[in-house]
Design a protein around this motif. Structure first.
Motif, PDB file in Angstrom:
ATOM      1  N   GLY A  71      10.066 -62.870 -62.147  1.00 32.13           N
ATOM      2  CA  GLY A  71       9.404 -61.567 -62.222  1.00 32.13           C
ATOM      3  C   GLY A  71       7.940 -61.813 -62.522  1.00 32.13           C
ATOM      4  N   GLY A  72       7.567 -61.664 -63.802  1.00 28.86           N
ATOM      5  CA  GLY A  72       6.180 -61.912 -64.206  1.00 28.86           C
ATOM      6  C   GLY A  72       5.925 -63.352 -64.633  1.00 28.86           C
ATOM      7  N   GLY A  73       6.970 -64.191 -64.647  1.00 28.26           N
ATOM      8  CA  GLY A  73       6.791 -65.611 -64.963  1.00 28.26           C
ATOM      9  C   GLY A  73       6.495 -65.898 -66.433  1.00 28.26           C
ATOM     10  N   ASN A 131       3.362 -56.262 -75.449  1.00 31.09           N
ATOM     11  CA  ASN A 131       2.043 -56.302 -76.084  1.00 31.09           C
ATOM     12  C   ASN A 131       0.997 -57.093 -75.302  1.00 31.09           C
ATOM     13  OD1 ASN A 131       3.712 -55.188 -77.948  1.00 31.09           O
ATOM     14  ND2 ASN A 131       3.604 -56.876 -79.413  1.00 31.09           N
ATOM     15  N   MET A 146      10.296 -54.707 -76.203  1.00 27.98           N
ATOM     16  CA  MET A 146       9.709 -54.187 -77.434  1.00 27.98           C
ATOM     17  C   MET A 146       8.204 -54.019 -77.245  1.00 27.98           C
ATOM     18  SD  MET A 146       9.818 -53.257 -80.485  1.00 27.98           S
ATOM     19  CE  MET A 146       8.842 -53.130 -81.980  1.00 27.98           C
ATOM     20  N   TYR A 416      16.479 -62.153 -80.495  1.00 26.43           N
ATOM     21  CA  TYR A 416      16.108 -61.326 -79.332  1.00 26.43           C
ATOM     22  C   TYR A 416      16.183 -62.204 -78.085  1.00 26.43           C
ATOM     23  CZ  TYR A 416      12.974 -58.400 -76.412  1.00 26.43           C
ATOM     24  OH  TYR A 416      12.418 -57.640 -75.412  1.00 26.43           O
TER      25      TYR A 416
END
Ligand SMILES: Cc1cc2nc3c(=O)[nH]c(=O)nc-3n(C[C@H](O)[C@H](O)[C@H](O)COP(=O)(O)OP(=O)(O)OC[C@H]3O[C@@H](n4cnc5c(N)ncnc54)[C@H](O)[C@@H]3O)c2cc1C
Length: 461
Positions: A71-73, A131, A146, A416
């Motif tokens: 996906g975004g690596g 984030n 998150m 997580y």
């Protein structure tokens, strides 16, 4: 099984780009965020649509190639890149479409968080995202997701209305509360185990541009008292505030007094969503422990989402250890401050840094059995991170991060899934617990009985 790298059959009808070793762009495409990952896929299928993904999955299966999904690596474990297998690269599928009236965003499986934030904020809207804006929506949302809006609006996965998924048999399915509800349950936290998500439909919320961050800095000697104050304020904190704390080695940042630069320091603070004047009301209580420096920053929401983009930039080698904590006792605080080096014998510049981020609020409002995501009762998440450039430093830096993780582990209630690295089967167990794991295994058996999608934090069918 026969392994073939004859890609002619894949090329016909495939709209994206097929790359093999030696091709222009091959090396660029196999590189991900974690510079430590240096693997060589036999084939990289740069997909442009769900049909490309389905063709790639069927090609990989028929050729006996291990299939990885990028996906975004940003998966720290680096599962996105297979050694010798097929990399289903979603990065060309990076578009976001917003319907402001319906407060919905349709996000392709390879889009980055920054694209979602920017497209939504144009209309004064947003949904929970992580984030750092160069992280992928795909991996982040599939593991939970998150971000600074989560205490107000739930995890990223709590805001997904529906998914478009290419499953292991190459069919394109939809999953929502009413379509394939078992798959929908599993996709909300179960990671990339059930197929390739080609599109996420997100619910958006009214989120204005105003935010602020507050970080108050303490010497390690003063830090336990400050952290205890921070901990005591945490359960009553408004949902607009996400409490944060870090144990770091201070860089040459202008707000850090010269004599403390290069030394171990601890910060406590919070990220505030909304009017900074309201947020500042939390500061006097946190200042009671006497910080030696502080940094208070009013930021727009989009700026907030990018503020760690550079410190968390691509290319360095990285290693993380993470744990959830349901409570933060004084012993856990001492372990957090000492960074795995209670006797102070190791050069602080080499130690892993530690972060605490508060959970709770709307995250905890969803029931444990309502989604595959399993740790809604966490008070905080702890992550130890180490990063380095010279390959020879790797072993020592990894050992130091493990040491820090081991010091916090006695206080942990789980982990997580998006932040575990090499914890293997035990890591998956700690991410889901026995009941949710058993339910996930049944869904896996239905949608991927041959465990085609096993290059991930794997749920066995
Ligand atoms: C700098 C940084 C900041 C981070 N900040 C946060 C944060 O604030 N909050 C948070 O919750 N997490 C955060 N994370 C952790 C992050 O959620 C995981 O690293 C996540 O796996 C990243 O997803 P990706 O798509 O970028 O990575 P990838 O490496 O591309 O994907 C990771 C795995 O997810 C699966 N996957 C990805 N996309 C798809 C898809 N479309 N369909 C099916 N499977 C897919 C694959 O199994 C893949 O191996 C951060 C990570 C980094 C490196």
């Amino acid at each position: 099984m026969r392994v073939t790298t004859d890609v002619a059959s894949l090329r016909s009808g495939f709209d994206g780009q097929i790359l093999q070793p030696g091709d222009d762009g091959y090396d660029e495409s196999r590189r991900i965020w974690n510079g430590m990952i240096d693997r060589h896929p036999a084939v990289i299928a740069r997909c442009t649509a769900a049909a490309d993904v389905a063709a790639a999955v069927m090609f990989g299966r028929s050729g006996g190639l291990e299939i990885a999904v990028r996906g975004g690596g940003h998966g720290v474990a680096g599962y996105a890149v297979p050694e010798g297998g097929l990399m289903v690269d979603l990065s060309p599928m990076n578009k976001v479409r917003v319907d402001a009236d319906r407060r919905r965003a349709w996000v392709q499986g390879g889009a980055l968080l920054g694209s979602l934030d920017q497209a939504s904020q144009r209309f004064g809207l947003a949904t929970t995202a992580g984030n750092v804006s160069h992280t992928g929506v795909g991996g982040l949302t599939l593991g939970g997701g998150m971000g600074w809006l989560a205490r107000l609006h739930g995890l990223a996965c709590d805001n997904v209305e529906s998914y478009e998924v290419v499953t292991a048999d190459g069919t394109i399915e939809r999953a929502s509360a009413t379509q394939n509800p078992d798959l929908f349950w599993g996709l909300r936290g179960g990671g990339g185990n059930f197929g390739v998500v080609t599109e996420f439909e997100f619910r958006l919320h009214r989120v204005g541009a105003a935010t602020m961050t507050a970080d108050l800095f303490f010497t390690p000697e003063a830090a336990p008292r400050a952290l205890r104050r921070w901990r005591d304020l945490l359960p009553e904190a408004p949902r607009q505030a996400t409490f944060t704390a870090s144990a770091v080695t201070a860089g040459d940042l202008p707000f850090v007094p010269l004599e403390l630069q290069g030394k171990a320091m601890v910060s406590i603070g919070f990220v505030w969503i909304g009017d900074p004047e309201q947020g500042q009301k939390l500061l006097p209580a946190l200042r009671e422990a006497g910080p030696v420096a502080e940094r208070i920053r009013p930021l727009t929401y989009v700026e907030l989402q990018q503020v760690d983009d550079n410190p968390q930039g691509h290319g360095r080698s990285r290693y993380w250890k993470s744990h959830y904590l349901r409570e933060l006792g004084d012993d856990a605080i001492d372990a957090f401050v000492s960074r795995g080096d209670p006797t102070g014998e190791i050069d602080a510049a080499l130690l892993a840094s530690g972060d605490l981020q508060a959970w709770g609020g709307e995250i905890a409002a969803t029931g444990h059995d309502e989604s595959a995501f399993s740790h809604r009762d966490a008070l905080v998440e702890f992550v130890a991170r180490n990063g380095w450039v010279a390959p020879d430093d790797g072993q020592h830096r990894i050992a130091l991060a493990r040491r820090y993780g081991a010091a916090i582990e006695p206080f942990a209630s789980g982990a997580y899934v998006n932040d575990i690295t090499d914890a293997g089967v035990a890591g998956v167990q700690s991410a889901y617990g026995s009941d949710n794991l058993a339910r996930l295994a049944k869904i896996k058996a239905r949608y991927d009985p041959d465990n085609v999608f096993h290059l991930n934090h794997n749920i066995r069918p």
